[in-house]
Design an enzyme around this catalytic site. Sequence first.
Site, mmCIF file in Angstrom:
data_model
loop_
_atom_site.group_PDB
_atom_site.id
_atom_site.type_symbol
_atom_site.label_atom_id
_atom_site.label_comp_id
_atom_site.label_asym_id
_atom_site.label_seq_id
_atom_site.Cartn_x
_atom_site.Cartn_y
_atom_site.Cartn_z
ATOM 1 N N HIS A 1 0.866 -1.182 0.000
ATOM 2 C CA HIS A 1 0.000 0.000 0.000
ATOM 3 C C HIS A 1 0.897 1.224 0.000
ATOM 4 C CE1 HIS A 1 -3.750 2.244 0.776
ATOM 5 N NE2 HIS A 1 -2.924 3.087 1.381
ATOM 6 N N CYS A 2 0.808 2.020 -1.048
ATOM 7 C CA CYS A 2 1.692 3.180 -1.203
ATOM 8 C C CYS A 2 0.944 4.454 -0.800
ATOM 9 C CB CYS A 2 2.183 3.290 -2.646
ATOM 10 S SG CYS A 2 3.291 4.691 -2.919
ATOM 11 N N PRO A 3 1.360 5.129 0.260
ATOM 12 C CA PRO A 3 0.665 6.361 0.655
ATOM 13 C C PRO A 3 0.839 7.493 -0.351
ATOM 14 C CG PRO A 3 2.640 6.047 1.974
ATOM 15 C CD PRO A 3 2.465 4.793 1.173
#
Length: 306
Positions: free
Chosen positions: A158-160
């Site tokens: 999950h890439c912010p």
Amino acid sequence: MNEVLLGANSLLSGRANGCTLRVVHLCWSFLQCIPRLCGPLFGPVCLASNLAVTILIAVLYYWVPLQFLRQNVSVFSYSVCLAALFWFFGNIVFHCVLAAYLEPFHPPPAPEGVNFNQEFFSLNGSAVRVCRSCRTLKPPRFHHCRTCNRCVYRMDHHCPFINNCVGLHNLRHFFLFLVWVTLGCFFVTLSSLPAIHAPTPDDAAMFRKLFSLICAIVSSGVGISVAFLCATQLHLIGSNRTTVENAKLSVHSSGPAVNPYDKGSFRGNWAAVFGASSWMWILPTVGRWPEAALPGGDVVHPGSDV
């Protein structure tokens, strides 16, 4: 005796590597928890900051180093730099927006009769895992994202900075976003050097050197940081595995890690993400993937990974 010593050395090094991999896995798990710990605004703020830094570097480069080149180099050289700026900026924004906008590939709703208290569900004679968190089926290569609270096919992380999970449908755009950011930042740094090394006879030239230096420092820092992540993603795509799968194989495997999804060649693994048409790999286009059914026929995913 030598064989015993070699065996002991291999065992100790294997244990050391296993401990190191476990530490890396724990650090990676902690980083994945940061978006949930910081609240729902963390992702949108990171995405907005990502685009803001991109626009800042592009505007600063256009108004300072590029204008210096306009006055001191040929029209052709200036035109090449200007075209390169628009090419890099356009590709970065295009792939960033698509990586953030596209659904990474979620499983469809579970069929009726699924008991979510059990670990597996029998579907047309095949045992399919059950996800108790999002209450759906969890076929092979699906991983549950605790931030999105949904299962994602071929989830990498999950890439912010795109406020989204990196999965099958946006992995190509995420990787090309990293590539163009790296190349664009190095281009800005190198082409800012003439303005930095130019003489400073007055205050205007001093301010030009100062802003050019700031532009080069910011772009080189971003470029070097993203380059490491880009190299990691290149290795994972070339071996047809994700960050999640790589961590699990490294930590839980007692012997050499075996990747069941490896197609035997870098090109084959690369085509599973980018497609077979090589001329489409670097163009700003939305990718298409062939589709086939998983066991049971109710869940669809790319046939190349069956």
